[in-house]
Design a protein around this motif. Structure first.
Motif, PDB file in Angstrom:
ATOM      1  N   TYR A  60      45.630  46.133  37.392  1.00 54.59           N
ATOM      2  CA  TYR A  60      45.562  47.082  38.507  1.00 54.59           C
ATOM      3  C   TYR A  60      44.293  47.919  38.442  1.00 54.59           C
ATOM      4  O   TYR A  60      43.678  48.218  39.468  1.00 54.59           O
ATOM      5  N   GLN A  63      41.428  45.689  39.625  1.00 50.26           N
ATOM      6  CA  GLN A  63      41.478  45.503  41.081  1.00 50.26           C
ATOM      7  C   GLN A  63      40.944  46.736  41.799  1.00 50.26           C
ATOM      8  O   GLN A  63      40.176  46.624  42.762  1.00 50.26           O
ATOM      9  N   TYR A  64      41.350  47.915  41.341  1.00 52.79           N
ATOM     10  CA  TYR A  64      40.896  49.140  41.989  1.00 52.79           C
ATOM     11  C   TYR A  64      39.384  49.322  41.816  1.00 52.79           C
ATOM     12  O   TYR A  64      38.672  49.620  42.774  1.00 52.79           O
ATOM     13  N   ILE A  92      45.843  54.299  41.116  1.00 54.77           N
ATOM     14  CA  ILE A  92      46.293  53.161  40.315  1.00 54.77           C
ATOM     15  C   ILE A  92      47.788  53.284  40.015  1.00 54.77           C
ATOM     16  O   ILE A  92      48.539  52.308  40.106  1.00 54.77           O
ATOM     17  N   GLU A  95      49.710  52.293  43.062  1.00 44.74           N
ATOM     18  CA  GLU A  95      49.693  50.841  43.279  1.00 44.74           C
ATOM     19  C   GLU A  95      50.696  50.151  42.353  1.00 44.74           C
ATOM     20  O   GLU A  95      51.407  49.236  42.779  1.00 44.74           O
ATOM     21  N   ASP A  98      54.175  50.852  43.700  1.00 45.73           N
ATOM     22  CA  ASP A  98      54.503  50.071  44.893  1.00 45.73           C
ATOM     23  C   ASP A  98      54.726  48.595  44.570  1.00 45.73           C
ATOM     24  O   ASP A  98      55.636  47.966  45.120  1.00 45.73           O
ATOM     25  N   ASP A  99      53.910  48.025  43.696  1.00 43.80           N
ATOM     26  CA  ASP A  99      53.968  46.592  43.425  1.00 43.80           C
ATOM     27  C   ASP A  99      55.011  46.201  42.385  1.00 43.80           C
ATOM     28  O   ASP A  99      55.586  45.121  42.464  1.00 43.80           O
TER      29      ASP A  99
END
Length: 158
Positions: A60, A63-64, A92, A95, A98-99
């Motif tokens: 994560y 990705q950010y 982060i 995210e 949420d994921d």
């Protein structure tokens, strides 16, 4: 006895300065490219040894930071403020929330810790984020010849 030097022709071939400069720049570029490849391989090897949960968090973070990788990004500021770093860590965290809410539930505790408002996950995100920020900033400043680390007006040669 008379010296007659008019018959002797001296021919010297010298490389223009720009050719020598280009050659040395090519050598330096190739050495930096090799060092960058070595560092990347070393980093990947070490990251494979992260615990599985840290590898998920690092995914994560990567990705950010990939989405924030542009020339005027705050990740390349001379000294990113703690508020900027807190904001990055918050994004982060959200995210991950949420994921992967199941992963988050496994790791979070009900009690609030002294140094963080979100528990242990927040304590893991920050050092991993700071490490990745440092790695990316140094990769940009060290392995490119056209830029140097920000000095904020201070010369290192005083």
């Amino acid at each position: 006895m008379e010296n007659n030097y008019t018959d002797i022709q001296v021919t010297t071939t010298t490389l223009p300065h720009s050719d020598t400069l280009n050659t040395s720049m090519d050598i330096l570029n190739s050495e930096l490219a090799l060092q960058a490849q070595y560092d990347e391989l070393e980093t990947r090897f070490l990251m494979k040894n992260y615990p599985p949960f840290c590898q998920k968090i690092h995914y994560y973070i990567s990705q950010y930071l990939n989405s924030q990788d542009y020339s005027t990004s705050p990740i390349y500021a001379a000294y990113p403020s703690s508020a900027t770093i807190d904001n990055m860590a918050d994004i982060i965290y959200m995210e991950i929330k949420d994921d992967a809410p199941d992963t988050l539930k496994e790791f979070e505790t009900t009690e609030t810790l002294r140094y963080t408002k979100r528990g242990v996950l927040d304590l893991l995100i920050r050092p991993l984020l700071l490490n990745e920020l440092y790695r990316r900033r140094m990769r940009k400043y060290i392995y490119t010849l056209c830029s140097s680390p920000p000095m904020c007006g201070y010369s290192p040669f005083k």
